[in-house]
Write a protein that holds these residues in place. Structure first.
Motif, mmCIF file in Angstrom:
data_model
loop_
_atom_site.group_PDB
_atom_site.id
_atom_site.type_symbol
_atom_site.label_atom_id
_atom_site.label_comp_id
_atom_site.label_asym_id
_atom_site.label_seq_id
_atom_site.Cartn_x
_atom_site.Cartn_y
_atom_site.Cartn_z
ATOM 1 N N UNK A 294 41.021 19.062 38.241
ATOM 2 C CA UNK A 294 41.964 19.901 38.985
ATOM 3 C C UNK A 294 43.076 20.409 38.074
ATOM 4 N N UNK A 295 43.571 19.542 37.189
ATOM 5 C CA UNK A 295 44.606 19.953 36.236
ATOM 6 C C UNK A 295 44.063 21.034 35.309
ATOM 7 N N UNK A 296 42.840 20.842 34.821
ATOM 8 C CA UNK A 296 42.214 21.823 33.931
ATOM 9 C C UNK A 296 42.046 23.164 34.640
ATOM 10 N N UNK A 297 41.531 23.139 35.867
ATOM 11 C CA UNK A 297 41.287 24.381 36.610
ATOM 12 C C UNK A 297 42.585 25.103 36.942
ATOM 13 N N UNK A 298 43.641 24.348 37.307
ATOM 14 C CA UNK A 298 44.929 24.967 37.599
ATOM 15 C C UNK A 298 45.498 25.647 36.352
ATOM 16 N N UNK A 299 45.331 25.007 35.196
ATOM 17 C CA UNK A 299 45.813 25.597 33.941
ATOM 18 C C UNK A 299 45.112 26.923 33.662
ATOM 19 N N UNK A 300 43.798 26.963 33.893
ATOM 20 C CA UNK A 300 43.054 28.199 33.654
ATOM 21 C C UNK A 300 43.439 29.301 34.632
ATOM 22 N N UNK A 301 43.773 28.937 35.863
ATOM 23 C CA UNK A 301 44.192 29.949 36.843
ATOM 24 C C UNK A 301 45.510 30.594 36.421
ATOM 25 N N UNK A 302 46.459 29.772 35.958
ATOM 26 C CA UNK A 302 47.734 30.314 35.466
ATOM 27 C C UNK A 302 47.487 31.198 34.247
ATOM 28 N N UNK A 303 46.651 30.730 33.328
ATOM 29 C CA UNK A 303 46.335 31.504 32.135
ATOM 30 C C UNK A 303 45.646 32.820 32.463
ATOM 31 N N UNK A 304 44.829 32.809 33.515
ATOM 32 C CA UNK A 304 44.112 34.024 33.928
ATOM 33 C C UNK A 304 45.100 35.121 34.329
ATOM 34 N N UNK A 305 46.087 34.745 35.114
ATOM 35 C CA UNK A 305 47.089 35.723 35.556
ATOM 36 C C UNK A 305 47.892 36.266 34.376
ATOM 37 N N UNK A 306 48.270 35.370 33.455
ATOM 38 C CA UNK A 306 49.044 35.793 32.282
ATOM 39 C C UNK A 306 48.226 36.722 31.386
ATOM 40 N N UNK A 307 46.957 36.377 31.168
ATOM 41 C CA UNK A 307 46.116 37.198 30.298
ATOM 42 C C UNK A 307 45.786 38.553 30.916
ATOM 43 N N UNK A 308 45.709 38.604 32.239
ATOM 44 C CA UNK A 308 45.502 39.889 32.909
ATOM 45 C C UNK A 308 46.675 40.820 32.637
ATOM 46 N N UNK A 309 47.885 40.288 32.719
ATOM 47 C CA UNK A 309 49.083 41.078 32.429
ATOM 48 C C UNK A 309 49.110 41.518 30.966
ATOM 49 N N UNK A 310 48.862 40.571 30.046
ATOM 50 C CA UNK A 310 48.930 40.887 28.617
ATOM 51 C C UNK A 310 47.842 41.862 28.201
ATOM 52 N N UNK A 311 46.623 41.672 28.739
ATOM 53 C CA UNK A 311 45.526 42.560 28.386
ATOM 54 C C UNK A 311 45.766 43.987 28.843
ATOM 55 N N UNK A 312 46.305 44.150 30.036
ATOM 56 C CA UNK A 312 46.591 45.484 30.568
ATOM 57 C C UNK A 312 47.641 46.194 29.710
ATOM 58 N N UNK A 313 48.702 45.468 29.359
ATOM 59 C CA UNK A 313 49.743 46.050 28.504
ATOM 60 C C UNK A 313 49.177 46.429 27.141
ATOM 61 N N UNK A 314 48.338 45.564 26.586
ATOM 62 C CA UNK A 314 47.790 45.800 25.257
ATOM 63 C C UNK A 314 46.925 47.039 25.180
#
Length: 301
Positions: free
Chosen positions: A5-25
């Motif tokens: 659960x800790x691993x999956x929650x970390x990936x969900x947070x990272x997913x949102x951050x990477x979506x923002x960064x990828x779009x800007x990039x």
């Protein structure tokens, strides 16, 4: 909260951050057409896509079946190996592309002045975001005893992204200070070549190390992390006392799954299988407080 659960929650947070960064990039890359930004933005997009795969694998790998009674943890180092290979391919491809542009300029004097103005504020934001998510991945992995191969791979991958962002931003700032007719004026046309090559040389060792560690897990090699090895051995010695001598401890890690073969020598002849079974239960209880998936096996030396 379980390790998964800790691993999956970390990936969900990272997913949102990477979506923002990828779009800007991608937006800034298409504005500037600078190849170093291509490496940066598509590296983030690749992390976004792989993050979706990581969540799926994390939910599936612990499931057991008749054919796979210990789960499907092999998918976790396979993911890390695939992610590292894709990173190496991206770094190599980008180096080839910027080399072609530099060749066209130095040999045929063809090229356009780089549009560097939008890069600096963008890269400052990206460095902050990348370091934040890399630190977040690392802290979440420490919560589960550094057991997650996938979180380790993502943390290092995002750290590479932050290095790229910082290098590109610094280079852009320095190149903007160069007069067009100066001796360094060629950098206004070829600066992305030098920045990309330096970043690739600086960061390529990280995916190589991740790839090596992943293949060790896939091939059934012994644990590399000495800290985890020491934790397991300390736990074993504490529960064995003076009646049982620990002669060896071989730990095999596949993703989050630990298979431990403990070589022992029984000093007291009165110690039977029942007492050893009780010790094994207590050892597993302590280990599973930090490492959820552990298989323990005693082998008489």
């Amino acid at each position: 909260m379980t390790q998964k659960k800790i691993e999956q929650r970390a990936f969900m947070v990272g997913l949102a951050m990477n979506l923002l960064m990828g779009s800007l990039g991608i937006v800034v890359y298409y504005i500037t057409q600078i190849q170093a930004l291509f490496v940066d933005s598509y590296f983030t997009i690749m992390t976004l896509v792989s993050g979706i795969a990581a969540i799926t694998i994390s939910k599936y790998s612990a499931r057991t079946s008749e054919r796979f009674p210990n789960g499907h943890f092999m998918f976790e180092p396979m993911y890390a190996a695939f992610k590292s290979m894709m990173t190496l391919i991206l770094l190599t491809t980008s180096t080839i592309q910027v080399s072609q542009k530099a060749y066209q300029y130095f040999v045929y004097h063809k090229g356009d002045v780089l549009n560097l103005t939008p890069i600096i504020p963008y890269e400052i934001i990206m460095v902050i975001l990348c370091l934040t998510i890399s630190l977040f991945y690392s802290r979440q992995n420490r919560k589960i005893g550094r057991a997650s191969t996938m979180l380790s791979a993502e943390s290092k991958s995002t750290r590479i992204d932050s290095i790229m962002c910082g290098g590109i931003g610094l280079a852009a700032f320095l190149v903007l200070l160069i007069p067009k007719n100066s001796i360094l004026g060629f950098l206004l046309y070829t600066g992305d070549f030098f920045v990309t090559v330096i970043l690739v040389l600086f960061s390529i060792t990280t995916p190589v190390k991740v790839l090596k560690n992943a293949f060790i897990e896939i091939c059934g090699g012994r644990l590399i992390d000495e800290n985890i090895q020491n934790e397991f051995e300390a736990c074993l010695r504490k529960h064995f006392g003076k009646e049982v001598i620990l002669t060896g401890c071989h730990i095999y890690k596949t993703g989050m799954y630990f298979s431990v073969k403990v070589m022992i020598d029984v000093v007291d002849d009165e110690i039977g299988t029942g007492l050893l079974r009780d010790k094994k239960v207590r050892i597993l209880e302590e280990l599973k407080a930090c490492y959820e998936f552990v298989h323990l096996e005693f082998v008489y030396a």
